[in-house]
Design a protein around this motif. Structure first.
Motif: not given
Length: 557
Positions: A143, A139-140, A145, A192, A199
């Motif tokens: 995205t 996920v990191y 985030y 978000i 980010r």
């Protein structure tokens, strides 16, 4: 059973220990509130605190998460997940006397990793504890985030436990942990959706010699303004269909703490310096701010703290926020780490910028402004009284209109003494009757009323009206009176190609003068020029007029 209960209390207390806070203080000597990755992004935290302090804080949280869950090793995975929930609760909601006076805004990525590590030795298979870590990394990477990656840890854990042959209590504890994390990361999720969350590779800007960072507090003028933010847009169809009452939305708004809802970028002064402004909102409507002053002041103080944690050096109170807390005085006293302004000086100064045009009009008509009657509505207020001080020496007669007769009399006497010192012969009258403005050819209005105060029956034909009120003090039908010109006052165009994420209702590339004052104060570090309290100094009005022209800010007529 008693031992399980005692260790459960111990797990909560371990989670409550502010180890990360202590580590940062010990390794960097700085307050982690003002370098939090939650607000500024990981890169800024590393830059401000140093890698040693950030890594130390992270590892300290990992250790306490692991330790709290490890206590459940003799009792199985169900108890281990229960201790995980308690440790996370302790981290998020520690006892009042444990740790720093104000809780940190950290959401606990370190403790969540520590919890997963502890579960891997307290009954959950290594591979099942490892899956959330893999998902978090993916996920990191996908995205950028960090907040979304951290949130994916407990959510994935809850999903994994749901697929395993575990006791119902274990699954309930896992979902409780995920629910707590979602609740605590809700602000990150909202940012978000709004497109303003930091980010990886795009940290928020910090103040430098060439860049000033400020913040400005706004609020919705009507219920429709709620839907501007994507995080609340889902409510619009529910309200319009009648499934959710507008009154319920208003009640909900009273529980919402201040949040960052937008940014203004691209402001660049004539000498090449950049200004970045964060928009912060506690979504109270005008009548809620007016009718609940204690709540409004508390929200303004919380917003000032958030602005400081975002790295802002100056914080402006916009629209109805400008009158709360004794017009900013109490907010400044509560948050001395940031410089507060209610924006009154430059707002009043925009009228001074219009005076040459007023003089030109009367010169064309072969008349002397000294023969004219002017009226100032809302003269008890900071902005309106500042306008009165500027216009009083130029006209023959000045009518001050306000609601508080005693304060109005004091204001009128201050003006009379000022005029006497200047040798001016202007007649100053004060009244609480709005109908008296019909005697005036020039009307200046700047009230804090959520509804119009000037209607067609209050205005003479041919009058010029400068409306500084937000929302407007002048009813739209006033424009239908023959010869009347209504001029929206206090609107400024900052230099450069300003762009924003929200519609402030001042026109594209334009802001209210109170916001422009916040920008100027930040870029010039003119902390002694802040507008606070009931009086606006003449020298501050002149300062902002001159600095605005020097930096490239333009008053919009």
């Amino acid at each position: 059973m008693f031992g399980v209960f005692v260790l459960a209390v111990v797990a909560y207390l371990i989670g409550a220990l502010p180890l990360g806070y202590w580590a940062v203080r010990a390794l960097s000597g700085k307050d982690p509130r003002y370098a939090s990755a939650y607000n500024l992004g990981l890169e800024n935290s590393l830059r401000l605190l140093g890698a040693k302090a950030v890594l130390g804080a992270f590892l300290a949280d990992v250790v306490k998460g692991y330790t709290a869950v490890y206590l459940a090793r003799p009792f199985g995975v169900e108890v281990a997940l229960l201790y995980a929930v308690l440790a996370y609760l302790g981290h998020l909601f520690p006892p009042p006397r444990l740790g720093p006076k104000r809780p940190l805004r950290a959401r606990g990525a370190g403790i969540l990793l520590g919890i997963l590590s502890g579960l891997s030795v307290a009954g959950l298979a290594y591979v099942h504890a490892f899956i959330p870590v893999v998902v978090g990394l993916v996920v990191y990477a996908a995205t950028g985030y960090a907040s979304l990656a951290a949130l994916s840890l407990p959510v994935t854990l809850a999903g994994v436990t749901s697929l395993l042959a575990l006791p119902l209590g274990a699954k309930a504890a896992a979902w409780t942990l995920a629910g707590l994390a979602v609740w605590r990361y809700k602000e990150n999720l909202g940012r978000i959706l709004d497109g303003i969350e930091p980010r990886l590779g795009e940290p928020l800007p910090l103040p430098t010699e060439d860049q000033a960072v400020c913040a400005f507090m706004i609020h919705p003028m009507t219920i429709e303004d709620f839907w501007q933010s994507p995080r609340f847009a889902w409510l619009r169809p529910l309200v319009r269909r009648g499934w959710v009452k507008a009154a319920w939305v208003e009640r909900l708004a009273e529980w919402i703490r201040p949040m960052k809802v937008g940014e203004l970028r691209g402001v660049k002064t004539k000498d090449g310096r950049e200004v970045r402004c964060y928009l912060i909102s506690a979504p109270l409507l005008p009548h809620q701010i007016v009718n609940k002053p204690e709540l409004a002041t508390r929200r303004a103080i919380q917003a000032a703290r958030l602005a400081r944690e975002l790295g802002a050096t100056a914080f402006g109170l916009g629209a109805f926020w400008s009158v709360v807390g004794e017009k900013g005085v109490k907010v400044q006293e509560a948050v001395p780490e940031i410089h507060i302004t209610n924006g009154g000086a430059y707002t009043a100064g925009t009228i001074k910028a219009s005076i040459p045009k007023i003089l030109e009009r009367y010169a064309r008509e072969g008349r002397d402004l000294k023969e004219v009657t002017a009226a100032v509505v809302g003269a008890n207020g900071v902005v309106a009284f500042g306008i009165a001080r500027q216009i009083a020496p130029l006209v023959g007669r000045l009518i001050l209109v306000g609601r508080n007769a005693e304060r109005l009399a004091r204001s009128a006497n201050i003006l009379r003494r000022m005029l006497e010192r200047q040798g001016a012969r202007t007649e100053v009258l004060e009244t609480t009757e709005i109908a008296r403005v019909k005697e005036a050819e020039l009307i200046f209005t700047a009230t804090s009323d959520p509804n119009p105060v000037i209607y067609p029956e209050h205005v003479r034909e041919g009058a010029w009206i400068y409306d500084e009120g937000r929302p407007a003090d002048v009813h739209p039908d006033v424009a239908k009176v023959p010869g009347v010109r209504v001029i929206p006052g206090g609107v400024v165009r900052p230099p450069g190609g300003m762009r924003g994420t929200l519609n402030l209702h001042f026109g594209e590339g334009q802001v209210p003068a109170c916001l422009a004052e916040t920008m100027i104060m930040a870029v010039e570090e003119a902390w002694d020029r802040a507008s606070l309290g009931p009086q606006t100094k003449t020298e501050n009005i002149q300062f902002y007029i001159e600095k605005a022209a020097e930096l490239g800010f333009e008053v919009v007529d």
